[in-house]
Motif scaffolding. Structure first.
Motif, PDB file in Angstrom:
ATOM      1  N   ASP A  72      30.163  14.026  54.564  1.00  0.00           N
ATOM      2  CA  ASP A  72      29.882  14.148  55.998  1.00  0.00           C
ATOM      3  C   ASP A  72      28.384  14.320  56.235  1.00  0.00           C
ATOM      4  OD1 ASP A  72      32.613  14.047  56.620  1.00  0.00           O
ATOM      5  OD2 ASP A  72      32.816  16.236  56.588  1.00  0.00           O
ATOM      6  N   GLY A  73      27.776  15.207  55.459  1.00  0.00           N
ATOM      7  CA  GLY A  73      26.353  15.476  55.637  1.00  0.00           C
ATOM      8  C   GLY A  73      25.491  14.264  55.366  1.00  0.00           C
ATOM      9  N   ILE A  74      25.789  13.550  54.285  1.00  0.00           N
ATOM     10  CA  ILE A  74      25.005  12.358  53.958  1.00  0.00           C
ATOM     11  C   ILE A  74      25.184  11.297  55.039  1.00  0.00           C
ATOM     12  CG2 ILE A  74      24.664  10.511  52.282  1.00  0.00           C
ATOM     13  CD1 ILE A  74      25.619  12.480  50.126  1.00  0.00           C
ATOM     14  N   PHE A  75      26.402  11.150  55.534  1.00  0.00           N
ATOM     15  CA  PHE A  75      26.653  10.179  56.599  1.00  0.00           C
ATOM     16  C   PHE A  75      25.796  10.477  57.833  1.00  0.00           C
ATOM     17  CE2 PHE A  75      28.915   9.183  60.549  1.00  0.00           C
ATOM     18  CZ  PHE A  75      29.039   7.802  60.429  1.00  0.00           C
ATOM     19  N   LEU A  76      25.653  11.745  58.187  1.00  0.00           N
ATOM     20  CA  LEU A  76      24.887  12.108  59.382  1.00  0.00           C
ATOM     21  C   LEU A  76      23.400  11.804  59.233  1.00  0.00           C
ATOM     22  CD1 LEU A  76      26.634  15.476  60.308  1.00  0.00           C
ATOM     23  CD2 LEU A  76      26.879  13.267  61.463  1.00  0.00           C
ATOM     24  N   TYR A  77      22.926  11.646  57.995  1.00  0.00           N
ATOM     25  CA  TYR A  77      21.532  11.255  57.777  1.00  0.00           C
ATOM     26  C   TYR A  77      21.309   9.751  57.934  1.00  0.00           C
ATOM     27  CZ  TYR A  77      18.867  15.386  56.427  1.00  0.00           C
ATOM     28  OH  TYR A  77      18.157  16.563  56.446  1.00  0.00           O
ATOM     29  N   ASP A  78      22.381   8.981  58.057  1.00  0.00           N
ATOM     30  CA  ASP A  78      22.246   7.539  58.265  1.00  0.00           C
ATOM     31  C   ASP A  78      21.514   7.305  59.591  1.00  0.00           C
ATOM     32  OD1 ASP A  78      22.531   4.832  58.784  1.00  0.00           O
ATOM     33  OD2 ASP A  78      24.634   4.750  58.177  1.00  0.00           O
ATOM     34  N   PRO A  79      20.375   6.629  59.583  1.00  0.00           N
ATOM     35  CA  PRO A  79      19.637   6.417  60.835  1.00  0.00           C
ATOM     36  C   PRO A  79      20.409   5.617  61.870  1.00  0.00           C
ATOM     37  CG  PRO A  79      18.688   5.125  59.038  1.00  0.00           C
ATOM     38  CD  PRO A  79      19.671   6.058  58.416  1.00  0.00           C
ATOM     39  N   GLU A  80      21.487   4.937  61.443  1.00  0.00           N
ATOM     40  CA  GLU A  80      22.315   4.210  62.402  1.00  0.00           C
ATOM     41  C   GLU A  80      23.221   5.147  63.200  1.00  0.00           C
ATOM     42  OE1 GLU A  80      22.139   0.966  63.118  1.00  0.00           O
ATOM     43  OE2 GLU A  80      20.448   0.847  61.728  1.00  0.00           O
ATOM     44  N   VAL A  81      23.373   6.381  62.739  1.00  0.00           N
ATOM     45  CA  VAL A  81      24.131   7.376  63.504  1.00  0.00           C
ATOM     46  C   VAL A  81      23.190   7.952  64.554  1.00  0.00           C
ATOM     47  CG1 VAL A  81      25.397   9.556  63.406  1.00  0.00           C
ATOM     48  CG2 VAL A  81      25.575   7.918  61.517  1.00  0.00           C
ATOM     49  N   PRO A  82      23.492   7.803  65.838  1.00  0.00           N
ATOM     50  CA  PRO A  82      22.546   8.220  66.885  1.00  0.00           C
ATOM     51  C   PRO A  82      22.139   9.685  66.761  1.00  0.00           C
ATOM     52  CG  PRO A  82      24.296   6.881  67.839  1.00  0.00           C
ATOM     53  CD  PRO A  82      24.696   7.162  66.416  1.00  0.00           C
ATOM     54  N   LEU A  83      20.838   9.909  66.754  1.00  0.00           N
ATOM     55  CA  LEU A  83      20.312  11.267  66.629  1.00  0.00           C
ATOM     56  C   LEU A  83      20.813  12.160  67.755  1.00  0.00           C
ATOM     57  CD1 LEU A  83      18.431  13.434  65.471  1.00  0.00           C
ATOM     58  CD2 LEU A  83      16.545  12.354  66.716  1.00  0.00           C
ATOM     59  N   GLN A  84      20.876  11.634  68.959  1.00  0.00           N
ATOM     60  CA  GLN A  84      21.319  12.448  70.089  1.00  0.00           C
ATOM     61  C   GLN A  84      22.745  12.949  69.881  1.00  0.00           C
ATOM     62  OE1 GLN A  84      21.000  10.519  73.884  1.00  0.00           O
ATOM     63  NE2 GLN A  84      21.580  12.345  75.037  1.00  0.00           N
ATOM     64  N   ASP A  85      23.602  12.112  69.292  1.00  0.00           N
ATOM     65  CA  ASP A  85      24.981  12.531  69.040  1.00  0.00           C
ATOM     66  C   ASP A  85      25.031  13.659  68.011  1.00  0.00           C
ATOM     67  OD1 ASP A  85      25.710  10.568  70.809  1.00  0.00           O
ATOM     68  OD2 ASP A  85      26.456   9.166  69.290  1.00  0.00           O
ATOM     69  N   VAL A  86      24.215  13.530  66.963  1.00  0.00           N
ATOM     70  CA  VAL A  86      24.161  14.584  65.946  1.00  0.00           C
ATOM     71  C   VAL A  86      23.632  15.873  66.570  1.00  0.00           C
ATOM     72  CG1 VAL A  86      23.226  15.254  63.694  1.00  0.00           C
ATOM     73  CG2 VAL A  86      23.784  12.857  64.142  1.00  0.00           C
ATOM     74  N   GLY A  87      22.604  15.742  67.410  1.00  0.00           N
ATOM     75  CA  GLY A  87      22.037  16.907  68.070  1.00  0.00           C
ATOM     76  C   GLY A  87      23.020  17.607  68.993  1.00  0.00           C
ATOM     77  N   GLN A  88      23.823  16.834  69.707  1.00  0.00           N
ATOM     78  CA  GLN A  88      24.814  17.436  70.601  1.00  0.00           C
ATOM     79  C   GLN A  88      25.848  18.242  69.823  1.00  0.00           C
ATOM     80  OE1 GLN A  88      26.262  14.051  72.810  1.00  0.00           O
ATOM     81  NE2 GLN A  88      24.698  14.252  74.416  1.00  0.00           N
ATOM     82  N   LEU A  89      26.261  17.713  68.670  1.00  0.00           N
ATOM     83  CA  LEU A  89      27.205  18.459  67.833  1.00  0.00           C
ATOM     84  C   LEU A  89      26.571  19.754  67.333  1.00  0.00           C
ATOM     85  CD1 LEU A  89      29.188  16.096  65.425  1.00  0.00           C
ATOM     86  CD2 LEU A  89      30.017  17.393  67.388  1.00  0.00           C
ATOM     87  N   ALA A  90      25.315  19.653  66.886  1.00  0.00           N
ATOM     88  CA  ALA A  90      24.627  20.842  66.384  1.00  0.00           C
ATOM     89  C   ALA A  90      24.441  21.873  67.490  1.00  0.00           C
ATOM     90  CB  ALA A  90      23.278  20.451  65.787  1.00  0.00           C
ATOM     91  N   ASN A  91      24.158  21.408  68.692  1.00  0.00           N
ATOM     92  CA  ASN A  91      23.982  22.332  69.810  1.00  0.00           C
ATOM     93  C   ASN A  91      25.290  23.041  70.148  1.00  0.00           C
ATOM     94  OD1 ASN A  91      22.200  23.394  71.956  1.00  0.00           O
ATOM     95  ND2 ASN A  91      23.675  22.386  73.311  1.00  0.00           N
ATOM     96  N   LEU A  92      26.407  22.350  69.967  1.00  0.00           N
ATOM     97  CA  LEU A  92      27.707  22.982  70.180  1.00  0.00           C
ATOM     98  C   LEU A  92      27.872  24.185  69.252  1.00  0.00           C
ATOM     99  CD1 LEU A  92      30.635  22.957  71.357  1.00  0.00           C
ATOM    100  CD2 LEU A  92      31.234  21.426  69.472  1.00  0.00           C
ATOM    101  N   VAL A  93      27.528  23.994  67.979  1.00  0.00           N
ATOM    102  CA  VAL A  93      27.638  25.091  67.014  1.00  0.00           C
ATOM    103  C   VAL A  93      26.613  26.174  67.329  1.00  0.00           C
ATOM    104  CG1 VAL A  93      27.481  25.707  64.574  1.00  0.00           C
ATOM    105  CG2 VAL A  93      28.507  23.527  65.246  1.00  0.00           C
ATOM    106  N   ARG A  94      25.409  25.755  67.669  1.00  0.00           N
ATOM    107  CA  ARG A  94      24.338  26.706  67.986  1.00  0.00           C
ATOM    108  C   ARG A  94      24.736  27.630  69.133  1.00  0.00           C
ATOM    109  NH1 ARG A  94      20.911  29.066  71.160  1.00  0.00           N
ATOM    110  NH2 ARG A  94      18.705  28.538  71.281  1.00  0.00           N
TER     111      ARG A  94
END
Length: 430
Positions: A72-94
């Motif tokens: 999962d973690g390596i997949f999220l580093y794929d530049p094709e995965v939108p950064l904003q989407d990753v950030g929104q998930l992280a903000n949910l946890v934050r």
């Protein structure tokens, strides 16, 4: 019983073990495990439909509080995965962990010497003994730094430096005692695991003895430096002679068992790849499952100027934000993620408060290590500056001490302060 089964028995995912509780020693394999990145390497060839489906699986995990995997973690580093989407998930946890607040502290740095026996390729701070740049501070210089810290209302002194081969262990211990005796209210966050490892070598004593002796002198907690990247493919290129991964992790485990809280870090953006970063985060997560002693994780962006890696470019702001976000998602059992403004730059640090970070560090007087490597950020920010940039980012500023208690100050004298309740009790949301 496997290592992972033992970890789950010792502390379920997301639950921190009380600091100071003696726990069984785990097999050394936890410190040397190499994770196989090949499945996710193949996933980078996904089409958009498959990639979107894969991200939805991860999002479902995060929303339901499940732990993310190596893949999962390596997949999220794929530049094709939108950064904003990753950030929104992280903000949910934050926000689940820390609400809308952003923490800061009033602190100063002390680097007693830059003379060092090691020659890490990423370091611009170190010096040889006979180099004109080399120095070792006198007792009076150290006391002056303490007086300045007190005058500025500092609650913390962050103390790290070089491993000076002509300075005995007692020199390092005595400067802690000197500061504590003269400025007992200031919390001394001192010595990375690399320095503790060096003190073991100097004294021929155990890590437990060194840590306990330093604590009796006045050490309050430990910073998280010296971790760099744990994976040997990278660590052997950067700093092959200093404390290795096994030693770094065992020193932090020993500190936690003695009741000494510590920070943890990762230096990224140099010769490592995504799977090295995730490997690093997972090793930290596994140790945190056992001890619960890490209080904050700080991703450190590499600065190449004046280092032996000055042919490299420093990581982009996009990489910085992705790393902050992925760190928040992977380290489900570490309460706080820090956006260190000295290294990230102020605009990126502000943005990181919406990408998983809930701490922006502090006023940071006298920072040398990263400015020697080309950091262009100010040498210090005022309290008004810190609070203003947090408010501008849409967060509520809360002053904390080193061990994450709220700080209360007199309305008539800024230097008159005391620590209150733990911040986690006040801001955590269900």
């Amino acid at each position: 019983m496997t290592v992972n089964q033992m970890i789950r028995c010792l502390a379920p995912a997301g639950m921190a073990r009380p600091v100071g509780m003696v726990v069984p020693r785990v097999p050394d394999t936890i410190f040397f495990a190499r994770f196989n990145p090949s499945p996710t390497k193949r996933e980078t060839n996904m089409n958009k439909t498959d990639r979107d489906a894969r991200f939805r699986q991860i999002r479902d995990k995060v929303e339901s509080g499940q732990r993310l995997s190596m893949d999962d973690g390596i997949f999220l580093y794929d530049p094709e995965v939108p950064l904003q989407d990753v950030g929104q998930l992280a903000n949910l946890v934050r926000e689940r962990k820390n609400g809308n607040v952003a923490f800061y502290n009033i602190n100063t740095h002390l680097n007693p010497t830059n003379v060092c026996v090691y020659r890490c390729r990423f370091c611009a701070f170190r010096s040889d003994l006979r180099d004109p740049k080399g120095y070792a501070m006198s007792d009076e210089q150290i006391l002056q730094r303490g007086r300045e810290a007190t005058e500025n209302g500092c609650t913390e002194m962050h103390i790290v430096g070089g491993l000076h081969h002509q300075k005995p262990y007692e020199w390092y211990r005595d400067l802690i005692a000197l500061l504590k005796d003269n400025f007992p209210k200031i919390h001394l966050k001192a010595w990375t695991a690399v320095e503790i490892n060096w003190f073991e070598f100097q004294t021929k004593k155990s890590k437990q003895w060194v840590l306990d002796d330093m604590r009796s002198a006045g050490l309050g907690s430990m910073p998280g430096g010296g971790a760099e990247i744990f994976h040997p493919e990278v660590r052997d290129q950067l700093c092959e002679h200093k404390a290795n991964t096994h030693e770094w992790l065992q020193i932090h485990q020993a500190a936690h068992e003695l009741g000494i809280r510590t920070n943890c870090t990762m230096l990224y953006g140099h010769v490592e790849q995504a799977y090295h970063r995730i490997d690093h985060l997972m090793r930290l997560r596994e140790l945190q499952d056992i001890t619960g002693g890490f209080q904050v994780f700080i991703p450190l962006a590499f600065h190449p100027d004046n280092t032996k890696l000055d042919n490299l470019k420093k990581p982009s702001a996009l990489m910085d934000l992705r790393t902050v976000a992925i760190s928040r998602l992977m380290l489900d059992n570490v309460q706080h993620i820090k956006a260190y403004w000295i290294m990230l730059g102020i605009p990126t640090a502000q943005t990181a408060l919406a990408y998983g970070a809930d701490d922006i560090d502090g006023t940071v007087r006298h920072e040398l290590i990263y400015h020697d490597a080309g950091a262009t950020t100010p040498q210090c920010l005022s309290v008004d500056d810190i609070r203003g940039l947090i408010i501008e980012a849409g967060r509520e500023p809360v002053e904390r001490d080193t061990v994450y208690h709220r700080v209360h100050r007199s309305e008539t004298d800024f230097r008159d302060w005391h620590s209150g309740q733990p911040v986690d009790d006040a801001v955590a949301v269900s």
